[in-house]
Design an enzyme around this catalytic site. Structure first.
Site, PDB file in Angstrom:
ATOM      1  N   SER A 115      -6.480   9.125  -9.425  1.00 38.66           N
ATOM      2  CA  SER A 115      -6.772   8.283 -10.595  1.00 38.66           C
ATOM      3  C   SER A 115      -7.938   8.882 -11.384  1.00 38.66           C
ATOM      4  O   SER A 115      -7.919   8.906 -12.619  1.00 38.66           O
ATOM      5  CB  SER A 115      -7.127   6.863 -10.159  1.00 38.66           C
ATOM      6  OG  SER A 115      -6.073   6.294  -9.446  1.00 38.66           O
ATOM      7  N   HIS A 132       0.768   6.926  -5.968  1.00 34.66           N
ATOM      8  CA  HIS A 132       0.721   5.630  -5.260  1.00 34.66           C
ATOM      9  C   HIS A 132       2.132   5.040  -5.164  1.00 34.66           C
ATOM     10  O   HIS A 132       2.535   4.533  -4.118  1.00 34.66           O
ATOM     11  CB  HIS A 132      -0.150   4.619  -6.030  1.00 34.66           C
ATOM     12  CG  HIS A 132      -1.608   4.977  -6.150  1.00 34.66           C
ATOM     13  ND1 HIS A 132      -2.289   4.930  -7.343  1.00 34.66           N
ATOM     14  CD2 HIS A 132      -2.513   5.360  -5.212  1.00 34.66           C
ATOM     15  CE1 HIS A 132      -3.568   5.252  -7.143  1.00 34.66           C
ATOM     16  NE2 HIS A 132      -3.729   5.537  -5.858  1.00 34.66           N
ATOM     17  N   ARG A 147      -3.870  13.456   0.934  1.00 40.08           N
ATOM     18  CA  ARG A 147      -3.430  14.589   0.110  1.00 40.08           C
ATOM     19  C   ARG A 147      -3.913  15.915   0.660  1.00 40.08           C
ATOM     20  O   ARG A 147      -3.217  16.924   0.596  1.00 40.08           O
ATOM     21  CB  ARG A 147      -3.971  14.441  -1.337  1.00 40.08           C
ATOM     22  CG  ARG A 147      -3.397  13.293  -2.114  1.00 40.08           C
ATOM     23  CD  ARG A 147      -4.232  12.957  -3.301  1.00 40.08           C
ATOM     24  NE  ARG A 147      -5.570  12.543  -2.880  1.00 40.08           N
ATOM     25  CZ  ARG A 147      -6.458  11.925  -3.638  1.00 40.08           C
ATOM     26  NH1 ARG A 147      -6.190  11.678  -4.896  1.00 40.08           N
ATOM     27  NH2 ARG A 147      -7.641  11.574  -3.166  1.00 40.08           N
TER      28      ARG A 147
END
Ligand code: PNS
Length: 162
Positions: free
Chosen positions: A129, A18, A91
């Site tokens: 995450s 991030h 991604r």
């Protein structure tokens, strides 16, 4: 005209992926507002206040990065802030397919809504995450995946939860 972009997400917790995206987006936009989603349906490890405070700490010396939160539809939040651009990181192909659907739904809800996809830096393309939370909960090393103080807070929180 100053260009602001909104970078929405759960950020539970903020990762180096991030952070890299925000830093790169600042070469395109004047300011980035990181907007933490209030999602009562999603069980988060960190509270909204904790997530906001962690992000503020990471970017405290950068006046071009603001931190905010929002509840409800992203299109409503974006319209209220009079900002037209939202950034999302991509991604993988799977991310793209998922994000494309959301971007198009948002555009359907609000014709002025623009989503800019930024490709994640290859070194962070595997990072998420949720993956970090799983590694930490199983005792693995997440060195280099997130800021050290967040890693420590995560280890402590997941230990408490056991
Ligand atoms: O970090 P995340 O969990 O991938 O972030 C997803 C987020 C919070 C950006 C997304 O779920 C969102 O925009 N939620 C707000 C509700 C909404 O507007 N949903 C999209 C309608 S199709």
């Amino acid at each position: 005209m100053k260009k602001n972009a909104i970078y929405p997400g759960s950020f539970d917790p903020l990762t180096n992926g991030h952070i890299n995206l925000v830093e790169r987006a600042l070469s395109i936009f004047d300011t980035i507002t990181i907007s933490v989603a209030i999602n009562t349906k999603k069980p988060n490890v960190f509270s909204l206040e904790e997530r906001v405070s962690m992000i503020e700490r990471v970017f405290k010396s950068n006046d071009h990065v603001k931190v905010d939160s929002f509840e409800g539809l992203l299109v409503d939040y974006v319209a209220k802030r009079k900002t037209a651009v939202v950034i999302r990181g991509i991604r993988t192909n799977t991310d793209f397919e998922y994000e494309l659907g959301i971007a198009q739904a948002n555009r359907h809800l609000s014709p002025e809504f623009e989503t800019i996809f930024m490709m994640t830096d290859p070194q962070f393309s595997f990072l998420s995450s949720s993956m970090i939370k799983e590694i930490v909960s199983l005792g693995g090393s997440t060195n280099g995946m997130l800021p050290a103080f967040i890693e420590e807070a995560l280890k402590k929180r997941l230990k408490e939860k056991k």
